[in-house]
Design an enzyme around this catalytic site. Structure first.
Site, PDB file in Angstrom:
ATOM      1  NE  ARG A 154       2.811   0.347  -4.876  1.00 25.21           N
ATOM      2  CZ  ARG A 154       1.881   0.553  -3.954  1.00 25.21           C
ATOM      3  NH1 ARG A 154       2.235   0.631  -2.677  1.00 25.21           N
ATOM      4  NH2 ARG A 154       0.610   0.665  -4.282  1.00 25.21           N
TER       5      ARG A 154
ATOM      6  CD  GLU B 251       4.603  -5.828  -0.529  1.00 21.95           C
ATOM      7  OE1 GLU B 251       5.350  -4.883  -0.253  1.00 21.95           O
ATOM      8  OE2 GLU B 251       3.351  -5.716  -0.580  1.00 21.95           O
TER       9      GLU B 251
ATOM     10  CG  HIS C 149       2.098  -3.113   1.634  1.00 24.38           C
ATOM     11  ND1 HIS C 149       2.423  -3.374   0.334  1.00 24.38           N
ATOM     12  CD2 HIS C 149       1.624  -1.838   1.638  1.00 24.38           C
ATOM     13  CE1 HIS C 149       2.157  -2.325  -0.424  1.00 24.38           C
ATOM     14  NE2 HIS C 149       1.674  -1.366   0.355  1.00 24.38           N
TER      15      HIS C 149
END
Length: 344
Positions: free
Chosen positions: A259, A288, A307
């Site tokens: 994370r 993000e 991601h």
């Protein structure tokens, strides 16, 4: 890292936290209404209906009528459903930090998550970047763009040390794949999900040569060639990789597939600029998506991916939910149960 009162001070907590609630009772499960997120593919919804033998309804911020228990499948839980009616929520993602930070979690409700083949995908992602670096792939790609011929040295990964934060399913998958290439793997994590009891020895999970606690990592940070994070985001891991940890690094490459908010980006930039961190590969960021003007794109010797190291598929969701359903209907706590007190 900052923690609230009563929170264990490391990932290697030696106390015995309160385990999650028992699986839902059969009669309650039989009466539960199935609510699914609107984002789910119709084929996946039909599979969930087949598994549960009931029709699906939309998961919205308006609770359905009646007082029947609720079985939800999605990635977000509306405030209106954070009640005692919630029997079980199955997350379509592995990370549940957004679910748990969105409001108080109904204590008795079971929370499970989707992992699928994420560990395998993330392990290959990590190995791919490690081997690319060892074989000077970024430098050769840059030379190719300039039509420049120059021999560059390669680096053998066997015998070098990777420090892997997180020894759960994903961290262990990374460890196993790196170990197959001869990399010495040191894990940072707890011995088991609800232990160990004080005074007991730490068990080394498959995929690791050694397991240490978070308070013991300073020396290994100085020896590591790669520092890899698979950490979830919890109150105990927010800002976990800060100035003190990066100060202990001696030329390692930092890879984050956990994370983004577990990393103090200012501390990472300082470590990159002074050379303590050789390179960084960041699949996750605190915010993000990163806008084009975000300074993160200008970090030296850093690659950012969107991601994408462990994208969850519909098959992953269906397979993991089916396994959880089998466990619950047999009266067992699923292996994919989330400890809502810990956040993972």
């Amino acid at each position: 890292m900052s923690e609230s009162s009563g929170t264990p001070h490391s990932l290697l907590a030696c106390g015995l936290p309160v385990p999650p609630p028992p699986p839902p009772a059969p009669d309650a499960l039989a009466r539960a209404r199935l609510l699914v997120a609107s984002s789910l593919d119709p084929d996946l919804v039909r599979e969930l209906e087949r598994i549960t033998e009931r029709g699906a309804e939309p998961l919205t911020d308006v609770p359905p009528p009646s007082d029947a228990p609720l079985l939800c499948v999605g990635d977000a839980l509306p405030d209106a459903l954070r009640t005692d009616r919630l029997l079980w929520f199955h997350s379509i993602t592995a990370g549940t930090d957004r679910l748990l930070s969105g409001g108080p979690w109904p204590g008795p409700a079971l929370l499970t998550r989707t992992v699928g083949r994420m560990g395998e995908r993330m392990a290959q992602y990590v190995l791919g970047w490690i081997l690319a670096e060892a074989q000077s792939v970024p430098e050769f790609a840059e030379q190719h763009a300039r039509a420049h011929w120059e021999r560059l040295p390669s680096e053998l990964v066997a015998g070098q040390t990777a420090l892997i934060y997180g020894t759960g399913r994903i961290g262990a998958a990374v460890g196993r794949l790196l170990a197959a290439c001869g990399v010495r793997t040191v894990g940072v994590g707890r011995t088991s999900r609800y232990g160990p009891e004080p005074g007991t020895d730490r068990v080394v999970p498959p995929g690791f040569d050694r397991v240490i606690g978070a308070a013991e990592d300073t020396g290994v940070l100085g020896e590591a060639r790669w520092v890899i994070s698979t950490l979830p985001l919890t109150a105990a891991t927010e800002g976990f990789f800060g100035a003190d940890r990066f100060a202990a690094v001696r030329g390692a490459t930092f890879v984050n597939v956990g994370r983004g908010a577990t990393v103090d980006m200012g501390a990472l930039e300082t470590a990159l600029r002074d050379g303590r961190v050789r390179r960084a590969v960041l699949d996750v960021l605190p915010a993000e998506p990163a806008a084009p003007e975000d300074p993160v794109w200008k970090l030296p010797r850093t690659v950012i991916t969107s991601h994408s190291s462990g994208i969850t598929t519909d098959e992953d969701i269906a397979v993991d939910f089916a396994a959880c359903w089998e466990d619950v209907t047999a009266g067992r706590r699923p292996g994919l149960t989330v400890d809502t007190a810990r956040g993972y």
